[in-house]
Scaffold this motif. Structure first.
Motif, PDB file in Angstrom:
ATOM      1  N   SER A 192      46.470 -31.623 -11.054  1.00 36.49           N
ATOM      2  CA  SER A 192      45.153 -30.699 -11.051  1.00 36.49           C
ATOM      3  C   SER A 192      45.035 -29.796 -12.041  1.00 36.49           C
ATOM      4  CB  SER A 192      44.808 -30.053  -9.954  1.00 36.49           C
ATOM      5  OG  SER A 192      44.797 -30.848  -8.826  1.00 36.49           O
ATOM      6  N   ILE A 193      46.262 -28.967 -12.347  1.00 36.49           N
ATOM      7  CA  ILE A 193      46.451 -28.231 -13.676  1.00 36.49           C
ATOM      8  C   ILE A 193      46.284 -29.119 -14.704  1.00 36.49           C
ATOM      9  CG2 ILE A 193      48.182 -26.754 -14.886  1.00 36.49           C
ATOM     10  CD1 ILE A 193      46.730 -25.374 -12.609  1.00 36.49           C
ATOM     11  N   GLY A 194      46.970 -30.153 -14.942  1.00 36.83           N
ATOM     12  CA  GLY A 194      46.847 -30.869 -16.391  1.00 36.83           C
ATOM     13  C   GLY A 194      45.500 -31.317 -16.345  1.00 36.83           C
ATOM     14  N   THR A 195      44.751 -31.762 -15.344  1.00 34.01           N
ATOM     15  CA  THR A 195      43.388 -32.168 -15.605  1.00 34.01           C
ATOM     16  C   THR A 195      42.474 -31.183 -15.778  1.00 34.01           C
ATOM     17  OG1 THR A 195      43.932 -34.092 -13.963  1.00 34.01           O
ATOM     18  CG2 THR A 195      41.584 -33.568 -14.369  1.00 34.01           C
ATOM     19  N   ILE A 196      42.546 -29.854 -15.299  1.00 34.25           N
ATOM     20  CA  ILE A 196      41.919 -28.729 -15.884  1.00 34.25           C
ATOM     21  C   ILE A 196      41.981 -28.740 -17.384  1.00 34.25           C
ATOM     22  CG2 ILE A 196      41.869 -26.289 -15.746  1.00 34.25           C
ATOM     23  CD1 ILE A 196      42.634 -26.484 -12.685  1.00 34.25           C
ATOM     24  N   ILE A 197      43.223 -28.513 -18.042  1.00 33.51           N
ATOM     25  CA  ILE A 197      43.588 -28.460 -19.244  1.00 33.51           C
ATOM     26  C   ILE A 197      42.658 -29.482 -20.073  1.00 33.51           C
ATOM     27  CG2 ILE A 197      45.401 -28.483 -20.970  1.00 33.51           C
ATOM     28  CD1 ILE A 197      47.189 -27.007 -18.736  1.00 33.51           C
ATOM     29  N   GLU A 198      42.965 -30.719 -19.643  1.00 26.78           N
ATOM     30  CA  GLU A 198      42.322 -31.984 -20.465  1.00 26.78           C
ATOM     31  C   GLU A 198      40.687 -31.678 -20.547  1.00 26.78           C
ATOM     32  OE1 GLU A 198      43.781 -34.454 -21.923  1.00 26.78           O
ATOM     33  OE2 GLU A 198      45.983 -34.648 -21.115  1.00 26.78           O
ATOM     34  N   GLU A 255      45.020 -39.949 -19.578  1.00 30.30           N
ATOM     35  CA  GLU A 255      45.348 -38.758 -18.583  1.00 30.30           C
ATOM     36  C   GLU A 255      44.836 -39.099 -17.111  1.00 30.30           C
ATOM     37  OE1 GLU A 255      45.655 -35.161 -16.336  1.00 30.30           O
ATOM     38  OE2 GLU A 255      43.688 -36.257 -17.130  1.00 30.30           O
ATOM     39  N   TRP A 256      43.477 -39.042 -17.055  1.00 27.36           N
ATOM     40  CA  TRP A 256      42.780 -39.226 -15.758  1.00 27.36           C
ATOM     41  C   TRP A 256      43.506 -40.440 -14.892  1.00 27.36           C
ATOM     42  CZ3 TRP A 256      40.357 -42.733 -12.913  1.00 27.36           C
ATOM     43  CH2 TRP A 256      39.619 -42.449 -11.651  1.00 27.36           C
ATOM     44  N   GLY A 257      43.720 -41.487 -15.257  1.00 25.45           N
ATOM     45  CA  GLY A 257      44.174 -42.450 -14.375  1.00 25.45           C
ATOM     46  C   GLY A 257      45.716 -41.946 -13.891  1.00 25.45           C
ATOM     47  N   GLY A 258      46.320 -41.593 -14.634  1.00 23.35           N
ATOM     48  CA  GLY A 258      47.544 -41.168 -14.312  1.00 23.35           C
ATOM     49  C   GLY A 258      47.711 -40.175 -13.239  1.00 23.35           C
ATOM     50  N   ALA A 259      46.679 -39.046 -13.687  1.00 26.54           N
ATOM     51  CA  ALA A 259      46.669 -37.978 -12.620  1.00 26.54           C
ATOM     52  C   ALA A 259      46.104 -38.272 -11.092  1.00 26.54           C
ATOM     53  CB  ALA A 259      45.883 -36.856 -13.393  1.00 26.54           C
ATOM     54  N   GLN A 285      39.847 -33.928  -9.132  1.00 26.94           N
ATOM     55  CA  GLN A 285      38.579 -34.025  -9.673  1.00 26.94           C
ATOM     56  C   GLN A 285      38.011 -32.531  -9.737  1.00 26.94           C
ATOM     57  OE1 GLN A 285      38.699 -36.934 -10.674  1.00 26.94           O
ATOM     58  NE2 GLN A 285      36.915 -37.609  -9.990  1.00 26.94           N
ATOM     59  N   VAL A 286      38.613 -31.401  -9.181  1.00 29.91           N
ATOM     60  CA  VAL A 286      38.205 -30.051  -9.243  1.00 29.91           C
ATOM     61  C   VAL A 286      38.542 -29.565 -10.840  1.00 29.91           C
ATOM     62  CG1 VAL A 286      38.567 -27.673  -8.622  1.00 29.91           C
ATOM     63  CG2 VAL A 286      38.207 -29.584  -6.954  1.00 29.91           C
ATOM     64  N   GLY A 287      39.406 -30.479 -11.673  1.00 29.01           N
ATOM     65  CA  GLY A 287      39.883 -29.880 -12.852  1.00 29.01           C
ATOM     66  C   GLY A 287      38.590 -30.188 -13.638  1.00 29.01           C
ATOM     67  N   PHE A 288      37.562 -31.073 -13.263  1.00 26.46           N
ATOM     68  CA  PHE A 288      36.432 -30.961 -14.235  1.00 26.46           C
ATOM     69  C   PHE A 288      35.493 -29.641 -14.160  1.00 26.46           C
ATOM     70  CE2 PHE A 288      31.731 -31.803 -14.988  1.00 26.46           C
ATOM     71  CZ  PHE A 288      31.982 -32.345 -16.288  1.00 26.46           C
TER      72      PHE A 288
END
Length: 440
Positions: free
Chosen positions: A29-35, A143-147, A168-171
């Motif tokens: 989630s943290i990584g996805t937020i950054i992405e 990135e998204w698929g891996g997360a 998904q909350v990363g978005f």
């Protein structure tokens, strides 16, 4: 082997402890937020800044169109990132790809903040900008698929939808951060904002990337992938197997994504342009509306993910497309009132129900559509192909339709047509909440 599975064949990831599940969810989630922060600040800058600094034109419409076109390039690069890193993720492992894609995205974003403008180096300015946007798109595409996979393959069966929704909350969090930082720097005098203020959101991302890399480095590899590796069940060519041997699931994934992704980028990119240029609403109002709507999604996305563990994934796609059809015209009617409270409410309702309903279960649903051997490639490539079509082209098409017809009716009809595509895809999709994550 068929991707379909039954509850009786379900085999949970072996003894994955709750603490490890929490660690994986947090890191993903943290990584996805950054992405998402890195990717979304470009869209905001394209609407507010890049048309003036990198794509100057005598006709403001052409400058805006060129800036949005440069944003769309990132979307068109995402399928390449999804295919390339998906292939490597299915061959070499999920964790390493999470680290590589985060660094690629972060460095590309940081470099945008250092670029000279058109006035300083001429045509090289937009060329370099577009090149870095392509790098952004490739990074996010992988990135998204891996997360999503890391969470899915660690999570217990009865919580897969909820755990996936936290990715998904990363978005919305990334959206809040990008809108907040632009709202802050936009308070600067116009000259300072255009000179150096717009660079701050891009340069500051390097700190977030360093933090995200450190956190992700500490998570363990997917137990499903480790089991396949031990049994020598790794796919020889995951891309060919996912796309050409099982094209139905790939096409369904593309169709399921098209409505939601078109809707969200219409709201967060095109609507900023439309409201500020056509309705004379302030940049601050639109950015605040987006931040409030995104803050609500931080609650609604996990709620929809949680409910998808109870009632299934498909019902949320039917509900989301029906809402889009019913709200496509009223959304613009409400915007046309120019009342700040109505505008904020309209954006908030539209984002949660036109986007969140489908986006919440998506990180779980898309990987579940594919077998473990090709899950990274299939989910990533299907997701990103649709994102390129819907997210990349919709803001441009909407801008052209408004300019040509002088109103929003064409945009509403476009959104309804895209909702129809997703509705049809949902009709052909299967329910997956009881499927095994180990099915090959």
């Amino acid at each position: 082997m068929s991707y379909s599975a039954t509850a009786e064949r379900e085999s949970e990831p072996a003894s994955t402890h709750a603490s490890e599940v929490n660690r994986v969810v947090f890191a993903s989630s943290i990584g996805t937020i950054i992405e998402w922060y890195d990717f979304l600040i470009y869209g905001t800058a394209a609407a507010l800044v890049f048309n003036k600094l990198f794509f100057p034109a005598d006709d403001p419409f052409l400058g805006t169109l060129a800036a949005l076109g440069s944003a769309a390039v990132g979307f068109f690069a995402r399928p390449f990132g999804g295919a390339f890193f998906g292939y490597l993720g299915d061959k070499l492992g999920r964790k390493s790809m999470l680290l590589v894609t985060l660094v690629i995205m972060g460095l590309g974003t940081f470099a945008i903040g250092l670029l000279p403008t058109y006035e300083q180096i001429g045509i090289w300015a937009p060329i370099l900008l577009v090149t870095l946007r392509i790098i952004q798109g490739i990074g996010l595409g992988g990135e998204w698929g891996g997360a999503a996979l890391m969470v899915l393959e660690h999570a217990p069966k009865h919580r897969r939808g909820f755990c996936g929704s936290l990715v998904q909350v990363g978005f919305p969090i990334g959206l809040i951060l990008s809108a907040a930082v632009f709202a802050a720097v936009s308070q600067l005098p116009e000259e300072d904002f255009l000179s150096w203020g717009w660079r701050i959101p891009f340069l500051s991302s390097i700190v977030l990337v360093a933090l995200g890399t450190f956190i992700r480095f500490k998570v363990s590899e997917s137990p499903v992938f480790l089991e396949m590796k031990a049994k020598k069940e790794i796919a020889r060519n995951p891309f060919v197997e996912a796309v050409f041997k099982h094209p139905k699931n790939f096409l369904i994934a593309v169709g399921l994504k098209i409505c939601e992704v078109s809707w969200v980028y219409m709201l967060t990119v095109f609507m900023v342009v439309y409201a500020t240029k056509n309705l004379d609403l302030s940049k601050a109002l639109m950015l605040n509306a987006i931040m409030i709507a995104a803050a609500i999604e931080i609650v609604t996305i996990p709620l929809f993910g949680y409910l998808s563990d109870r009632v299934g994934r498909r019902p949320f796609y039917f509900a989301g497309t029906i809402f889009t059809v019913l709200f496509a015209f009223p959304l613009f009617w409400l915007m046309d009132t120019r009342d700040p409270y109505i505008v904020i409410a309209a954006i908030a309702i539209a984002l949660s129900f036109g986007h969140g309903l489908m986006f919440g279960p998506q990180a779980t649903y898309f990987p579940e559509l594919f077998g473990a051997r090709v899950r990274y490639t299939g989910a990533s490539f299907g997701f990103q192909v649709s994102a390129a079509i819907g997210g990349g082209l919709t803001p441009i098409l909407a801008t052209v339709l408004v300019n040509k017809f002088g109103g929003s009716h064409g945009v509403s009809m476009l959104l309804i047509a895209l909702a129809g595509i997703t509705f049809i895809a949902a009709c052909f999709a299967r329910e997956t909440r009881h499927d095994s994550v180990r099915e090959l």
